[in-house]
Write a protein that holds these residues in place. Structure first.
Motif: not given
Length: 460
Positions: A36-37, A265-266, A270-271, A293-294
């Motif tokens: 996903k990320a 949704a949040l 973020v992803l 990102f971490s």
């Protein structure tokens, strides 16, 4: 000299084996969330090569979550037809194959189609993974293992995202996709070698490959607790199914969908967008943005594990499930939503990173704790199907939010202002649904309505 006795659970299962099986599931979920990320990590070099706008990237993210939502509806059917063992192998192989078209022929259409296929294949994964994990953990102890699974997203962003960012910057964005495809196939081999279903998951799979094996070599009659075992394992087999609509019409299910969809949704934003926000909105380099990102995930990991451990602890001490599983995380969502509402008024980049990271992290305990609530509404044999519908509805938050942010960013004169405004909107939604959830969700009340004769498992 006597060997130390293995620690046993309510049904006589080895807790070491239970957490060992959970760790295998965590490994799959880490790969799942890395898949996903990766779009967020490669979004900017991909956009540059293919000439994509922010709306194009947002549309791709939203299409992924739409198909994720639709795919989740098939989790119950896959569990019934294939069993957990082969259903999860099928899914992880499909993820790996879905990476190939974009590697071989990059275009916007290929990107969109491959992410849609990936989303559909990942859709059934969450309910099946949670069902597998819950088969090894009694109902009163499901908050922490649920959190550990949910924290796989944080583990992926803390440990895997910086590696993927480095790989993408050093060898090109395609190499990150190749690495994820290989990781998925290696996990499938590990899963086939290790998996067996636990004593709390006897859901009538009729002797499929993942039939229950409680490990008699680990917990023989002299080490087990016959009273607790007889009170739990047979009861899960005997409890009949209930009408699906009786579950879906409860206020706990409806309120839970609203609350968890807002949190998701949040998470989807973020992803999809956080590295781009750090790079284009706050001025960090591409490698810095991928590594940063971490930060929200690290904070979220600490908050989620500690809060869900506390939630389980409160329940074993006699606190109501509503207070421990609903009010507790919803208050966190109120705090996180408030922080995001004020994000556009923060000018310092370091402070903006802190605000968006903490605001997101405080909302994350909603995800595992609401899963645990909903799992209480239904007999064990219906958990995967109910969670499939619940998590599919949750994914609609992910369908709407990434494209919404892309449109806002394209419309904004300044990229940083656009990202901050979108986060502010998500914060406002979080505030509203948190209040609604506190008012209407009551899992104990609705469990009595749906399952008036459900067996009660005492917590230790």
């Amino acid at each position: 000299m006597n060997r130390p006795r293995a620690k046993l659970g309510e049904a006589g299962e080895s807790r070491t084996v239970a957490w060992g099986m959970t760790s295998v599931l965590v490994a799959m979920y880490v790969i799942n969330f890395a898949d996903k990320a990766v779009l967020g990590i490669i979004a900017q070099p991909l956009a540059k090569e293919l000439g994509l706008s922010a709306s194009d990237i947002g549309l791709t993210g939203s299409a992924f979550f739409l198909m994720l939502s639709l795919g989740g509806l098939f989790s119950g059917a896959l569990d019934k037809w294939l069993g957990l063992r082969w259903a999860l192998v099928l899914l992880v192989v499909l993820w790996s194959v879905a990476m190939l078209p974009l590697i071989l022929s990059a275009s916007f259409v290929t990107l969109l189609v491959s992410r849609m296929i990936l989303g559909f294949a990942e859709g059934p994964n969450s309910p099946l993974l949670f069902s597998a994990a819950y088969s090894w953990h009694a109902p009163a102890r499901r908050g922490l293992p649920g959190a550990v699974l949910t924290c796989s997203a944080s583990i992926a962003k803390i440990a895997i995202a910086p590696i993927l960012a480095y790989v993408a910057v050093t060898w090109g964005w395609r190499s990150a996709l190749v690495a994820l495809a290989i990781a998925g196939l290696l996990w499938a081999v590990l899963w086939l070698a290790m998996w067996k279903e636990g004593p709390y998951g006897r859901s009538g799979n009729s002797g499929k490959a993942d039939s229950v094996d409680s490990g008699p070599e680990e917990s023989g009659p002299e080490d087990s607790d016959p009273a607790s075992a007889s009170a739990t394992a047979p009861a899960t087999d005997a409890e009949p199914a209930v009408p699906w609509l009786r579950i879906f019409r409860t206020r706990t299910f409806i309120g839970g969908v609203l609350l968890i969809a807002a949190a998701y949704a949040l998470a989807a934003v973020v992803l999809t967008w956080l590295p781009s926000y750090f790079e284009l909105g706050l001025g960090y380099s591409r490698l810095q943005a991928g590594s940063m990102f971490s930060i929200p995930s690290l904070i979220g990991l600490v908050i989620m594990l500690s809060s869900t451990w506390l939630s389980d602890r409160l329940i074993t001490k006699g606190v109501s499930m509503r207070a421990a599983r609903v009010v507790f995380p919803a208050v966190g969502m109120l705090i996180g939503g408030t922080m995001l509402v004020f994000l556009p008024f923060v000018s310092a980049p370091v402070m903006a990173v802190f605000m968006v990271s903490l605001g997101y992290a405080i909302c994350t305990p909603v995800l595992p704790l609401l899963n645990a609530c909903v799992s209480e509404l239904c007999p064990p044999k219906q958990i995967s199907g109910v969670l499939g519908v619940f998590l599919s509805l949750m994914a609609f938050g992910g369908f709407i939010a990434p494209y919404m942010m892309g449109r806002i960013v394209d419309a904004a004169g300044d990229g940083g202002d656009g990202y901050a405004t979108a986060f502010q909107i998500l914060g406002g939604v979080a505030l509203v649904v948190a209040v609604v959830g506190i008012v209407i969700i009551d899992p104990a009340r609705d469990k009595n309505l749906v399952r008036p004769n459900a067996p009660v498992v005492a917590a230790r």
